[in-house]
Design a protein around this motif. Structure first.
Motif, PDB file in Angstrom:
ATOM      1  N   LYS B   8      60.405-127.214 -53.167  1.00  0.00           N
ATOM      2  CA  LYS B   8      60.458-127.271 -54.634  1.00  0.00           C
ATOM      3  C   LYS B   8      59.180-126.689 -55.243  1.00  0.00           C
ATOM      4  O   LYS B   8      59.238-125.939 -56.218  1.00  0.00           O
ATOM      5  N   LEU B   9      58.046-127.032 -54.640  1.00  0.00           N
ATOM      6  CA  LEU B   9      56.778-126.492 -55.147  1.00  0.00           C
ATOM      7  C   LEU B   9      56.752-124.974 -55.011  1.00  0.00           C
ATOM      8  O   LEU B   9      56.345-124.260 -55.943  1.00  0.00           O
ATOM      9  N   ASN B  11      59.353-122.953 -54.891  1.00  0.00           N
ATOM     10  CA  ASN B  11      60.283-122.363 -55.858  1.00  0.00           C
ATOM     11  C   ASN B  11      59.721-122.414 -57.276  1.00  0.00           C
ATOM     12  O   ASN B  11      59.999-121.519 -58.085  1.00  0.00           O
ATOM     13  N   PHE B  12      58.943-123.443 -57.563  1.00  0.00           N
ATOM     14  CA  PHE B  12      58.299-123.511 -58.884  1.00  0.00           C
ATOM     15  C   PHE B  12      57.313-122.351 -59.044  1.00  0.00           C
ATOM     16  O   PHE B  12      57.295-121.672 -60.076  1.00  0.00           O
ATOM     17  N   ALA B  15      59.117-119.175 -59.513  1.00  0.00           N
ATOM     18  CA  ALA B  15      59.617-119.062 -60.898  1.00  0.00           C
ATOM     19  C   ALA B  15      58.505-118.590 -61.832  1.00  0.00           C
ATOM     20  O   ALA B  15      58.745-117.754 -62.714  1.00  0.00           O
TER      21      ALA B  15
END
Lengths: 184, 104
Positions: B8-9, B11-12, B15
């Motif tokens: 998640k980190l 992918n953040f 982004a």
């Protein structure tokens, strides 16, 4: 340690990082404003707002205790300890609840693989909105503010501007680092 | 497999990297480059048709355009199969291999 244990350990470490980041950005905001921030109700460039967005997107509702602890280091407003706890609790919950709701409405995948720029924008606005409502509710409960439009606007704009200021710094840093690696 | 929270980190950060203004290598190109590397590591070879299967939600023409962007920027080479001219292979240039090595 198993995979779940490793993930839990990372979440705890990341929560600690969020506390440190929030406090550091809070005092950086005070430095940039050249004012005594603990007595200011709202800032028009509130950098720690980024920590709320980052925290929820990476560790979800684990960010709430982290933001609560961070709030205790930052919230002063000339209040007593019990009022500071109340304000910190409101600061810690408003943004995560709003981001969580917006994430569902925007159909954000748990892994964040579909976190597009437009979704990021909406999530940051939701975070600012949630904090605006909860923070000003907390202030009203301790008798400091009764939902004055000026203060609501300052909280919302300050959070959104602060979030995007840090996002821009990270974006520029990642771009510069990528170029440096490619040219080495 | 990396922990879910670390993904998640990552992918953040991806982004954020994809936000405009774009660098010489756009976020989309950067992402597909690393996806190609993952396929290469799995299969030991890459063809242009593999590119069409990459990029979640992207049309084959978009994926092909991104591949051409990587080629123009000197990160991949595209060569024609000697025995079957319809097939085209994708390989990484030394610049791309250095990038992977630096980031591994």
């Amino acid at each position: 340690m198993g995979q779940n244990g490793g993930d839990l350990q990372f979440k705890i470490q990341f929560a600690a990082l969020i506390v440190a980041l929030y406090v550091a950005l809070y005092y950086l905001t005070g430095f940039l404003h050249s004012e005594n921030l603990p007595t200011a109700v709202a800032s028009l460039l509130f950098l720690p707002a980024f920590a709320r967005l980052l925290g929820f997107l990476v560790i979800g509702y684990w960010s709430i205790p982290a933001l609560f602890i961070a709030g205790l280091f930052c919230v002063d407003l000339g209040l007593g300890f019990s009022d500071r706890i109340l304000i910190s609790a409101f600061i810690a919950t408003g943004a995560p609840l709003a981001i969580g709701t917006a994430s569902r409405l925007l159909q954000l995948q748990p892994s964040l693989t579909n976190l597009t720029p437009i979704r990021l924008l909406w999530l940051s606005l939701a975070s600012s909105f949630g904090n605006m409502v909860f923070y000003n509710t907390g202030l009203a409960l301790v008798g400091l503010n009764f939902f004055q439009p000026k203060d609501l606007a300052a909280t919302f704009i300050g959070d959104a501007a602060g979030t995007w200021a840090i996002i821009s710094v990270i974006k520029l840093s990642l771009t510069s680092w990528g170029r440096w690696v490619l040219r080495r | 497999m990396p922990d879910f929270t670390k993904i998640k980190l990552l992918n953040f950060l991806i982004a954020l990297r994809r936000l405009p203004p774009l660098s010489e290598l756009s976020g989309e190109e950067e992402r597909i480059l690393f996806e190609l590397k993952a396929v290469w590591d799995r299969q030991g070879a890459l063809s242009v048709s593999d590119v069409y299967d990459l990029g979640e939600g992207k049309s084959p023409s978009t994926s092909y355009r991104l591949l051409m962007g990587l080629k123009d920027k000197g990160l991949v080479d595209i060569s024609i199969n000697e025995t079957d001219k319809r097939k085209r292979h994708v390989g990484f240039t030394p610049v791309a291999n250095k990038l992977f090595a630096d980031l591994s």
